[in-house]
Design a protein around this motif. Sequence first.
Motif, PDB file in Angstrom:
ATOM      1  N   PHE A   1       7.947  -5.110  -0.818  1.00 26.13           N
ATOM      2  CA  PHE A   1       7.442  -5.924   0.292  1.00 26.13           C
ATOM      3  C   PHE A   1       8.315  -7.168   0.382  1.00 26.13           C
ATOM      4  N   THR A   2       8.498  -7.681   1.583  1.00 27.66           N
ATOM      5  CA  THR A   2       9.372  -8.852   1.735  1.00 27.66           C
ATOM      6  C   THR A   2       8.577 -10.146   1.653  1.00 27.66           C
ATOM      7  N   LYS A   3       9.239 -11.157   1.098  1.00 31.28           N
ATOM      8  CA  LYS A   3       8.604 -12.472   0.974  1.00 31.28           C
ATOM      9  C   LYS A   3       8.666 -13.194   2.320  1.00 31.28           C
ATOM     10  N   PRO A   4       7.578 -13.842   2.732  1.00 29.69           N
ATOM     11  CA  PRO A   4       7.628 -14.596   3.996  1.00 29.69           C
ATOM     12  C   PRO A   4       8.538 -15.818   3.855  1.00 29.69           C
ATOM     13  N   LYS A   5       9.245 -16.135   4.930  1.00 29.14           N
ATOM     14  CA  LYS A   5      10.110 -17.323   4.911  1.00 29.14           C
ATOM     15  C   LYS A   5       9.296 -18.528   5.388  1.00 29.14           C
ATOM     16  N   VAL A   6       8.966 -19.397   4.457  1.00 29.92           N
ATOM     17  CA  VAL A   6       8.176 -20.589   4.799  1.00 29.92           C
ATOM     18  C   VAL A   6       8.886 -21.800   4.214  1.00 29.92           C
ATOM     19  N   ASP A   7       9.060 -22.816   5.033  1.00 29.45           N
ATOM     20  CA  ASP A   7       9.792 -24.012   4.598  1.00 29.45           C
ATOM     21  C   ASP A   7       9.087 -24.767   3.477  1.00 29.45           C
TER      22      ASP A   7
ATOM     23  N   GLU B   1      -7.279 -14.307   0.009  1.00 32.33           N
ATOM     24  CA  GLU B   1      -7.509 -13.516   1.217  1.00 32.33           C
ATOM     25  C   GLU B   1      -6.567 -12.304   1.231  1.00 32.33           C
ATOM     26  N   ALA B   2      -5.328 -12.492   0.753  1.00 29.62           N
ATOM     27  CA  ALA B   2      -4.364 -11.381   0.678  1.00 29.62           C
ATOM     28  C   ALA B   2      -4.875 -10.311  -0.293  1.00 29.62           C
ATOM     29  N   TYR B   3      -5.437 -10.760  -1.409  1.00 34.68           N
ATOM     30  CA  TYR B   3      -6.028  -9.810  -2.366  1.00 34.68           C
ATOM     31  C   TYR B   3      -7.236  -9.097  -1.749  1.00 34.68           C
ATOM     32  N   ASP B   4      -8.120  -9.866  -1.122  1.00 31.80           N
ATOM     33  CA  ASP B   4      -9.345  -9.281  -0.550  1.00 31.80           C
ATOM     34  C   ASP B   4      -9.032  -8.273   0.556  1.00 31.80           C
TER      35      ASP B   4
ATOM     36  N   GLY C   1       1.395 -12.642   7.153  1.00 32.84           N
ATOM     37  CA  GLY C   1       2.422 -11.618   7.388  1.00 32.84           C
ATOM     38  C   GLY C   1       2.435 -10.569   6.297  1.00 32.84           C
ATOM     39  N   LEU C   2       2.231 -11.005   5.059  1.00 37.46           N
ATOM     40  CA  LEU C   2       2.208 -10.062   3.934  1.00 37.46           C
ATOM     41  C   LEU C   2       1.029  -9.098   4.079  1.00 37.46           C
ATOM     42  N   LYS C   3      -0.116  -9.619   4.501  1.00 36.05           N
ATOM     43  CA  LYS C   3      -1.301  -8.771   4.714  1.00 36.05           C
ATOM     44  C   LYS C   3      -0.991  -7.675   5.740  1.00 36.05           C
ATOM     45  N   THR C   4      -0.313  -8.060   6.833  1.00 34.14           N
ATOM     46  CA  THR C   4       0.032  -7.106   7.896  1.00 34.14           C
ATOM     47  C   THR C   4       1.027  -6.065   7.372  1.00 34.14           C
ATOM     48  N   GLN C   5       2.018  -6.532   6.600  1.00 34.25           N
ATOM     49  CA  GLN C   5       3.013  -5.632   5.989  1.00 34.25           C
ATOM     50  C   GLN C   5       2.336  -4.555   5.151  1.00 34.25           C
TER      51      GLN C   5
ATOM     52  N   LEU D   1      -0.799  -3.556   5.278  1.00 34.60           N
ATOM     53  CA  LEU D   1      -1.614  -2.683   6.137  1.00 34.60           C
ATOM     54  C   LEU D   1      -0.755  -1.606   6.789  1.00 34.60           C
ATOM     55  N   TYR D   2       0.376  -2.012   7.407  1.00 28.10           N
ATOM     56  CA  TYR D   2       1.240  -1.055   8.106  1.00 28.10           C
ATOM     57  C   TYR D   2       1.854  -0.049   7.130  1.00 28.10           C
ATOM     58  N   PHE D   3       2.225  -0.527   5.952  1.00 30.75           N
ATOM     59  CA  PHE D   3       2.816   0.344   4.938  1.00 30.75           C
ATOM     60  C   PHE D   3       1.815   1.421   4.514  1.00 30.75           C
ATOM     61  N   ILE D   4       0.583   1.022   4.236  1.00 31.18           N
ATOM     62  CA  ILE D   4      -0.454   1.979   3.804  1.00 31.18           C
ATOM     63  C   ILE D   4      -0.749   2.980   4.930  1.00 31.18           C
ATOM     64  N   GLN D   5      -0.895   2.470   6.157  1.00 31.99           N
ATOM     65  CA  GLN D   5      -1.190   3.347   7.297  1.00 31.99           C
ATOM     66  C   GLN D   5      -0.104   4.411   7.472  1.00 31.99           C
ATOM     67  N   LYS D   6       1.161   3.971   7.365  1.00 32.65           N
ATOM     68  CA  LYS D   6       2.309   4.872   7.533  1.00 32.65           C
ATOM     69  C   LYS D   6       2.319   5.961   6.454  1.00 32.65           C
ATOM     70  N   GLU D   7       2.090   5.537   5.206  1.00 32.03           N
ATOM     71  CA  GLU D   7       2.124   6.493   4.091  1.00 32.03           C
ATOM     72  C   GLU D   7       0.930   7.457   4.130  1.00 32.03           C
ATOM     73  N   VAL D   8      -0.230   6.950   4.514  1.00 25.97           N
ATOM     74  CA  VAL D   8      -1.428   7.801   4.606  1.00 25.97           C
ATOM     75  C   VAL D   8      -1.272   8.831   5.728  1.00 25.97           C
ATOM     76  N   HIS D   9      -0.561   8.434   6.787  1.00 27.30           N
ATOM     77  CA  HIS D   9      -0.290   9.344   7.911  1.00 27.30           C
ATOM     78  C   HIS D   9       0.545  10.534   7.416  1.00 27.30           C
ATOM     79  N   LYS D  10       1.496  10.244   6.513  1.00 30.09           N
ATOM     80  CA  LYS D  10       2.364  11.291   5.957  1.00 30.09           C
ATOM     81  C   LYS D  10       1.626  12.125   4.904  1.00 30.09           C
TER      82      LYS D  10
END
Length: 339
Positions: free
Chosen positions: A202-208, A169-172, A216-220, A222-231
């Motif tokens: 990108f940061t690794k999620p902390k999971v026990d 799902e993260a890849y897709d 969380g990685l998917k969201t990271q 998304l936000y990273f791409i949006q920020k860079e595309v804005h610039k």
Amino acid sequence: MEQLKYILAIESSCDDTGAAVLCNDKVLSNVVAKQEIHELYGGVIPELASRAHQQNIVPVVDVALQKAGIQKTDLSAIAFTQGPGLMGSLLVGGSFAKSLSMALDIPLIAVNHMHAHILAHFIDEEGFDKPTFPFLAMTISGGHTQIVKVNSFVDMEILGETTDDAVGEAYDKTAKILSFPYPGGPLIDKHAQNGNPKAYTFTKPKVDGLNFSFSGLKTQILYFIQKEVHKNPNFIKENIDDICASVQNIIIKILMDKIKLAVEQTGITQIAIGGGVSANSGIRKALKETETKYGWKTFIPKFEYTTDNAAMIGIVGYHKFRLGIFSDDEVVSKARLEF
């Protein structure tokens, strides 16, 4: 000498209709009808998938028998995917398998799709070793991410699994953000091979424990791409290889860290991977490197047995047949099936 048993296997858990014929643990035919209609929608549409299975199942089984060079009257048993998967798709394969086993008066064998991804390693294939019990299996696909301790053909226990989204799902989702056509995972892998894996962090999620999390990685990403595309509106186009390499790098790190922890906890150093994402070249390479780095013994399936296919259903069918584990005609398909 072992008596020859011919198993017809049917796989219909998602959008591919598969039929295979095995003679004991050897694959005689492995036929898959792919459904291209889903590419128009950027993902699998369950209703369209089940309709396509209805159209494909008879011709696919017919071709599998022809390629195997046997008649349906030669069959010893019929194995089919009981679940997990899309309910409508599973029902098509399950109903067909039940009807044919009744008509031929031969045993019916229900198979857990996730067990099949793991036991695909036991198909008799030239140049491929088989693991010995117990071993650790990491099943990675669009719907699952699991670390499993495999004690025997019928005794498996989940040590860790995803708490939300699966690795596929993260890849897709990343592929969708990058406007790749569906399915986009293989394209990320392709671009990653030409990029710098350390270009973006990108940061690794902390999971026990041995559990995973990819939401969380998917969201990271998304936000990273949006920020860079804005610039820079051309950011994706100009940096596509590095973006893919960096995303792949973090995913591989997450998977390898967990498998290392599983080895520490269990003392088992035989590792087998399975599932659609195990076709990924970066993951295969990282796992192979552990043989010299840590002295592990690793098992990577033949490419055609990684994605959904009927041969892997057939190998489970053969071993269940050998052990006398059969299903009656009351068996029901289940979208969620207990491991």
